[in-house]
Design an enzyme around this catalytic site. Structure first.
Site, mmCIF file in Angstrom:
data_model
loop_
_atom_site.group_PDB
_atom_site.id
_atom_site.type_symbol
_atom_site.label_atom_id
_atom_site.label_comp_id
_atom_site.label_asym_id
_atom_site.label_seq_id
_atom_site.Cartn_x
_atom_site.Cartn_y
_atom_site.Cartn_z
ATOM 1 N N CYS A 66 0.825 -1.218 0.000
ATOM 2 C CA CYS A 66 0.000 0.000 0.000
ATOM 3 C C CYS A 66 0.857 1.264 0.000
ATOM 4 O O CYS A 66 1.675 1.476 0.896
ATOM 5 C CB CYS A 66 -0.933 0.000 1.208
ATOM 6 N N ARG A 69 -0.035 4.632 2.974
ATOM 7 C CA ARG A 69 0.052 4.361 4.413
ATOM 8 C C ARG A 69 0.355 5.558 5.302
ATOM 9 O O ARG A 69 0.317 5.439 6.530
ATOM 10 C CB ARG A 69 1.100 3.265 4.657
ATOM 11 N N TRP A 238 -9.319 5.793 -0.367
ATOM 12 C CA TRP A 238 -9.780 6.450 -1.589
ATOM 13 C C TRP A 238 -8.885 5.961 -2.715
ATOM 14 O O TRP A 238 -7.820 5.386 -2.475
ATOM 15 C CB TRP A 238 -9.739 7.971 -1.465
ATOM 16 N N GLU A 243 -4.920 3.427 -10.456
ATOM 17 C CA GLU A 243 -5.686 2.182 -10.274
ATOM 18 C C GLU A 243 -6.844 2.129 -11.270
ATOM 19 O O GLU A 243 -7.129 1.094 -11.872
ATOM 20 C CB GLU A 243 -6.264 2.103 -8.860
HETATM 21 N N1 ARG Z 1 -6.835 -1.603 -7.192
HETATM 22 C C1 ARG Z 1 -8.165 -1.834 -6.708
HETATM 23 C C2 ARG Z 1 -9.179 -1.307 -7.702
HETATM 24 O O1 ARG Z 1 -8.809 -0.719 -8.678
HETATM 25 C C3 ARG Z 1 -8.398 -1.199 -5.351
HETATM 26 C C4 ARG Z 1 -7.400 -1.548 -4.279
HETATM 27 C C5 ARG Z 1 -7.452 -0.640 -3.079
HETATM 28 N N2 ARG Z 1 -7.159 0.713 -3.442
HETATM 29 C C6 ARG Z 1 -7.162 1.764 -2.607
HETATM 30 N N3 ARG Z 1 -6.910 2.940 -3.097
HETATM 31 N N4 ARG Z 1 -7.428 1.640 -1.318
HETATM 32 O O2 ARG Z 1 -10.363 -1.427 -7.528
#
Ligand code: ARG
Length: 381
Positions: A66, A69, A238, A243
């Site tokens: 992560c 953090r 968030w 991602e």
């Molecule tokens: N990578 C995942 C997604 O695209 C989410 C993982 C958690 N991500 C976060 N920012 N807490 O759905």
């Protein structure tokens, strides 16, 4: 004490010492003595609410993969260890969604449902995330929706779920108690904050008709604190821009949108050397960033996230704690070397408390699924 109890006590002992030390508390031996007696009598022990809260924060602080953090101390903890029915867990998850979504100003939150200290037959959520889009393989071979959800979508349909079949259908929540049959629940649309994606300059972008949800709420991992496991402890943060824009939208095995964007931009998508992927990817990132901002939904760009992670590392080092991190996960998937995290190395040991992957409960009950037959084409009898 049986051997498994001795192992549990050992884990409890090291967690409690850390809890007392980091919080400047006294009389750790007294608490350890109590826990020893409790394990001797009942084979397990209960964490106090304060221990649970600190343990959950540590689990985040220890999450090697992560990048977010820096904010571990701000995690909001919902202690729901007393909930004992599937329906109660479902209702409570909707409250978690409301609280975490917070009209777009997302709050990092974890809900902790009964764990191994409450007995062996606790709840499990079968979804990877509480909100995720369904995926369908259509008769013409094309895929509608999120390809990563195809098998789970078929599993939900096998339970009786019917859907509108769009590219962005929110899957139902599937919850199971112990080894009982799972139950599914539709998530009311008003609980789901969606962000339609548009580009600040290119009006053609809206023709792609894409959207994403605001809250990534991971629901299939096991939290472990002081030797106690919580197999149902969904947590959210968030999103980081990449991602959604780089992985969920651009991976070839996900929404695979780069070819469509390249076409709209008149890029030479036949020629790798034209760098069409890089150009399209940048426009896609601009669009996601702009859309979340326009809707007032929290989302961090990868450059800021990288700086925040390095700040986290500095703080940890100043407290003489060694940061454990998984480089391949920490470095964002685009523009890697423009960020500080690219030029760092970390140890990658797993320290507890932490979150762990756990056995998938629905795939085995769903032997006809593609996923299983795809694992090894050569062993099909
Ligand atoms: N990578 C995942 C997604 O695209 C989410 C993982 C958690 N991500 C976060 N920012 N807490 O759905």
């Amino acid at each position: 004490m049986h051997q498994s109890e001795a192992v549990l006590f050992h884990e409890a002992d090291s967690f409690l010492r850390q809890f007392f030390k980091e919080n400047d508390r006294e009389e750790v031996e007294l608490r350890i003595g109590q826990v020893y007696d409790e394990i001797n009598q009942n084979g397990t022990y209960h964490l106090t609410e304060e221990e649970l809260i600190f343990g959950a924060k540590l689990a985040w602080r220890n999450s090697n993969r992560c990048i977010g953090r820096l904010f571990w101390k701000g995690l909001k903890i919902r202690d729901r260890r007393q909930l004992d029915s599937i329906e109660a867990v479902f209702e409570d998850l909707l409250e978690h969604l409301d609280f975490a979504t917070n009209g777009g100003k997302i709050r990092s939150t974890i809900s902790i449902y009964p764990g191994t200290s409450e007995g062996p037959e606790g709840p499990r959520i079968l979804n990877k995330q509480v909100i995720r889009f369904a995926g369908y393989r259509m008769s013409n071979g094309q895929i509608l929706g999120d390809p990563d959800s195809i098998e789970f979508t078929r599993f939900c349909q096998s339970l009786g779920w019917k859907s509108p079949r769009t590219a962005f259908d929110v899957l139902p929540l599937v919850i199971q108690m112990g080894s009982q049959e799972p139950k599914w629940f539709e998530i009311p649309e008003e609980k789901v904050l969606r962000v339609p994606i548009s580009h600040p300059e290119f009006s053609w972008f809206e023709e792609l008709n894409i959207q994403w949800y605001a809250v990534p709420l991971i629901s299939d991992m096991r939290l472990e604190i002081g030797g106690i496991s919580f197999p149902c402890s969904p947590f959210n943060g968030w999103y980081m821009l990449s991602e959604i824009a780089v992985r969920n939208f651009a991976d070839e095995h996900r929404y695979n949108l780069l070819p469509q964007i390249a076409e709209k931009m008149n890029l030479k998508a036949k020629e790798l050397r034209s760098l069409w992927k890089d150009k399209a990817l940048l426009v896609l990132q601009e669009a996601v960033l702009h859309s979340f901002q326009a809707k007032g939904v929290s989302l961090v760009d990868h450059h800021t996230a990288s700086e925040q992670f390095l700040e986290f590392c500095r703080i940890e080092e100043s407290k003489s704690r060694k940061v454990q991190a998984d480089w391949a996960w920490i470095v964002p998937p685009s523009a890697g070397s423009t960020m500080g995290v690219f030029h760092q190395e970390w140890d990658n040991q797993i320290i507890k408390p932490n979150f762990f992957y756990q056995q998938n409960l629905w795939l085995e009950k769903f032997p006809e699924s593609d996923a299983k037959s795809r694992t090894c084409p050569f062993t099909v009898g």
